[in-house]
Write a protein that holds these residues in place. Structure first.
Motif, PDB file in Angstrom:
ATOM      1  N   TRP A   1       1.035  -1.316  -0.181  1.00 33.61           N
ATOM      2  CA  TRP A   1      -0.141  -0.075   0.102  1.00 33.61           C
ATOM      3  C   TRP A   1       0.952   1.025   0.064  1.00 33.61           C
ATOM      4  O   TRP A   1       0.296   2.557  -0.679  1.00 33.61           O
ATOM      5  CB  TRP A   1      -0.780   0.248   1.230  1.00 33.61           C
ATOM      6  CG  TRP A   1      -1.711  -0.904   1.585  1.00 33.61           C
ATOM      7  CD1 TRP A   1      -1.833  -1.886   1.972  1.00 33.61           C
ATOM      8  CD2 TRP A   1      -3.249  -1.131   0.468  1.00 33.61           C
ATOM      9  NE1 TRP A   1      -3.347  -3.158   1.093  1.00 33.61           N
ATOM     10  CE2 TRP A   1      -3.749  -1.678   0.076  1.00 33.61           C
ATOM     11  CE3 TRP A   1      -3.810  -0.189  -0.666  1.00 33.61           C
ATOM     12  CZ2 TRP A   1      -5.669  -1.986   0.102  1.00 33.61           C
ATOM     13  CZ3 TRP A   1      -4.687   0.072  -1.547  1.00 33.61           C
ATOM     14  CH2 TRP A   1      -5.691  -1.098  -1.040  1.00 33.61           C
ATOM     15  N   VAL A   2       2.116   1.274   0.662  1.00 34.29           N
ATOM     16  CA  VAL A   2       2.609   2.168   0.368  1.00 34.29           C
ATOM     17  C   VAL A   2       3.216   2.719  -0.185  1.00 34.29           C
ATOM     18  O   VAL A   2       3.109   3.904  -1.507  1.00 34.29           O
ATOM     19  CB  VAL A   2       3.923   2.426   1.610  1.00 34.29           C
ATOM     20  CG1 VAL A   2       5.365   3.473   1.482  1.00 34.29           C
ATOM     21  CG2 VAL A   2       3.354   2.097   2.999  1.00 34.29           C
ATOM     22  N   MET A   3       3.902   1.269  -1.646  1.00 34.26           N
ATOM     23  CA  MET A   3       4.197   1.618  -2.836  1.00 34.26           C
ATOM     24  C   MET A   3       3.445   2.125  -3.797  1.00 34.26           C
ATOM     25  O   MET A   3       3.353   2.906  -4.813  1.00 34.26           O
ATOM     26  CB  MET A   3       5.225   1.237  -3.629  1.00 34.26           C
ATOM     27  CG  MET A   3       5.755   1.178  -4.668  1.00 34.26           C
ATOM     28  SD  MET A   3       7.652   2.190  -4.373  1.00 34.26           S
ATOM     29  CE  MET A   3       7.286   3.122  -5.857  1.00 34.26           C
ATOM     30  N   THR A   4       2.311   1.884  -3.385  1.00 33.06           N
ATOM     31  CA  THR A   4       0.880   1.652  -5.106  1.00 33.06           C
ATOM     32  C   THR A   4       0.776   2.972  -4.381  1.00 33.06           C
ATOM     33  O   THR A   4       0.337   4.477  -5.457  1.00 33.06           O
ATOM     34  CB  THR A   4      -0.202   0.662  -4.630  1.00 33.06           C
ATOM     35  OG1 THR A   4       0.657  -0.282  -4.343  1.00 33.06           O
ATOM     36  CG2 THR A   4      -1.097   1.073  -5.380  1.00 33.06           C
ATOM     37  N   SER A   5       0.494   3.815  -2.859  1.00 26.57           N
ATOM     38  CA  SER A   5       0.203   4.777  -2.838  1.00 26.57           C
ATOM     39  C   SER A   5       0.869   5.863  -3.598  1.00 26.57           C
ATOM     40  O   SER A   5       0.677   6.917  -3.797  1.00 26.57           O
ATOM     41  CB  SER A   5      -0.617   5.603  -1.040  1.00 26.57           C
ATOM     42  OG  SER A   5      -1.252   4.111  -0.632  1.00 26.57           O
ATOM     43  N   ALA A   6       2.605   5.401  -2.922  1.00 28.11           N
ATOM     44  CA  ALA A   6       3.135   6.839  -3.782  1.00 28.11           C
ATOM     45  C   ALA A   6       3.579   6.866  -5.555  1.00 28.11           C
ATOM     46  O   ALA A   6       3.096   7.350  -5.743  1.00 28.11           O
ATOM     47  CB  ALA A   6       4.698   6.264  -3.090  1.00 28.11           C
ATOM     48  N   LEU A   7       2.596   5.658  -5.834  1.00 28.86           N
ATOM     49  CA  LEU A   7       3.012   5.348  -7.778  1.00 28.86           C
ATOM     50  C   LEU A   7       1.339   5.856  -7.843  1.00 28.86           C
ATOM     51  O   LEU A   7       1.414   7.252  -8.978  1.00 28.86           O
ATOM     52  CB  LEU A   7       3.151   4.408  -8.131  1.00 28.86           C
ATOM     53  CG  LEU A   7       4.141   3.046  -7.884  1.00 28.86           C
ATOM     54  CD1 LEU A   7       3.970   2.046  -8.925  1.00 28.86           C
ATOM     55  CD2 LEU A   7       5.307   4.069  -8.636  1.00 28.86           C
ATOM     56  N   VAL A   8       0.840   5.883  -7.117  1.00 35.74           N
ATOM     57  CA  VAL A   8      -0.803   6.842  -8.011  1.00 35.74           C
ATOM     58  C   VAL A   8      -0.607   8.265  -7.516  1.00 35.74           C
ATOM     59  O   VAL A   8      -1.447   9.191  -8.238  1.00 35.74           O
ATOM     60  CB  VAL A   8      -2.189   6.667  -6.675  1.00 35.74           C
ATOM     61  CG1 VAL A   8      -3.636   7.502  -6.710  1.00 35.74           C
ATOM     62  CG2 VAL A   8      -2.611   5.158  -6.881  1.00 35.74           C
ATOM     63  N   GLY A   9       0.105   9.325  -5.856  1.00 33.41           N
ATOM     64  CA  GLY A   9       0.252  10.682  -5.930  1.00 33.41           C
ATOM     65  C   GLY A   9       1.308  10.745  -7.364  1.00 33.41           C
ATOM     66  O   GLY A   9       0.987  12.167  -7.423  1.00 33.41           O
ATOM     67  N   LEU A  10       2.012  10.224  -7.375  1.00 31.84           N
ATOM     68  CA  LEU A  10       3.081  10.372  -8.590  1.00 31.84           C
ATOM     69  C   LEU A  10       2.437  10.696  -9.728  1.00 31.84           C
ATOM     70  O   LEU A  10       2.608  11.443 -10.098  1.00 31.84           O
ATOM     71  CB  LEU A  10       4.421   8.712  -8.731  1.00 31.84           C
ATOM     72  CG  LEU A  10       5.162   9.548  -9.978  1.00 31.84           C
ATOM     73  CD1 LEU A  10       5.909  10.637  -9.964  1.00 31.84           C
ATOM     74  CD2 LEU A  10       5.474   8.326  -9.874  1.00 31.84           C
TER      75      LEU A  10
END
Length: 247
Positions: free
Chosen positions: A53-62
């Motif tokens: 969820w951390v990496m996925t959220s970071a990609l969505v935010g990017l």
């Protein structure tokens, strides 16, 4: 009014921070068994990963940051802004097409390839030709000619006895030059940036299948693609600020 709003500067600055912060925290959560030099970022966002969820959220935010930056980067050509926004949408789509825990995925690979291609093409597509003028920070509006250079409205000779001009004066008193375009939207820097991104993509493929250093190559390429919009936005903000002071 400046040609690039403050929120576009903020979004472009947040993009690389979210990316690096995401893969750093996710790698810590994944544990010592994860090797960032050889393992890709997609593993951190794969099904069952500790930091999913951390990496996925970071990609969505990017992706959101890229879309917002594309909307606010008004001095850039429309094709480049569309490509940048499309690359951001591709990053957000990775949340719906995560990499599997083991093996490959055609859907995930396709989204990654499309996103990389769009982000590697947008610097060239966003280039502005010399002579493109800004007025009060708004692109596409040329500076009006001085009132003394305009021909008489009635079409009669002026008071000095000279005949009226047959053609209107040019829209801008400045001759088209490379300096009339922000540095980040000039052909040479944009071609160099795009070329390095494509070389980085080739390095990633070589590292993935031959050298077993795909993680390092992927981090360099993705960071470059996340950082270049900030370079372009800052160059536009600095250009409009200098132009306003010298006008």
């Amino acid at each position: 009014m400046r040609s690039v709003p403050w929120w576009a500067l903020l979004s472009s600055a947040c993009a690389p921070v979210l990316l690096v912060g995401g893969w750093t925290v996710s790698a810590v959560l994944q544990g010592p068994g994860y090797d960032p030099g050889s393992a890709t970022i997609s593993i951190l966002a794969s099904d069952g990963a500790q930091g999913y969820w951390v990496m996925t959220s970071a990609l969505v935010g990017l992706g959101v940051c890229d879309v917002v930056t594309a909307c606010g980067l008004r001095p850039a050509a429309r094709a480049g802004r569309v490509a940048l926004g499309g690359g951001g949408l591709s990053a957000m789509l990775l949340a719906f097409f995560p990499a599997p825990a083991s093996g490959g995925s055609l859907d995930h690979g396709t989204v990654v390839a499309v996103g990389f291609a769009l982000l590697a093409l947008w610097p060239v597509l966003a280039v502005r030709r010399p002579g493109h003028a800004w007025r009060h920070g708004r692109p596409g509006l040329p500076d009006p000619p001085p009132a003394s250079d305009l021909p008489p409205a009635s079409g009669l000779p002026s008071a000095s006895g000279s005949p009226p001009a047959s053609d209107p004066p040019p829209a801008s008193g400045r001759a088209p030059a490379e300096g009339s375009v922000p540095w980040g939207l000039r052909p040479r820097p944009s071609l160099v940036a795009a070329g390095l991104m494509w070389l980085g993509g080739g390095w990633f493929l070589l590292a993935l299948f031959v050298n077993d250093t795909a993680g390092a190559a992927e981090r360099v390429v993705t960071f470059a693609q996340a950082f270049w919009p900030l370079v372009v936005v800052v160059s536009c903000v600095r250009w409009t600020g200098d132009d306003a002071r010298t006008a």
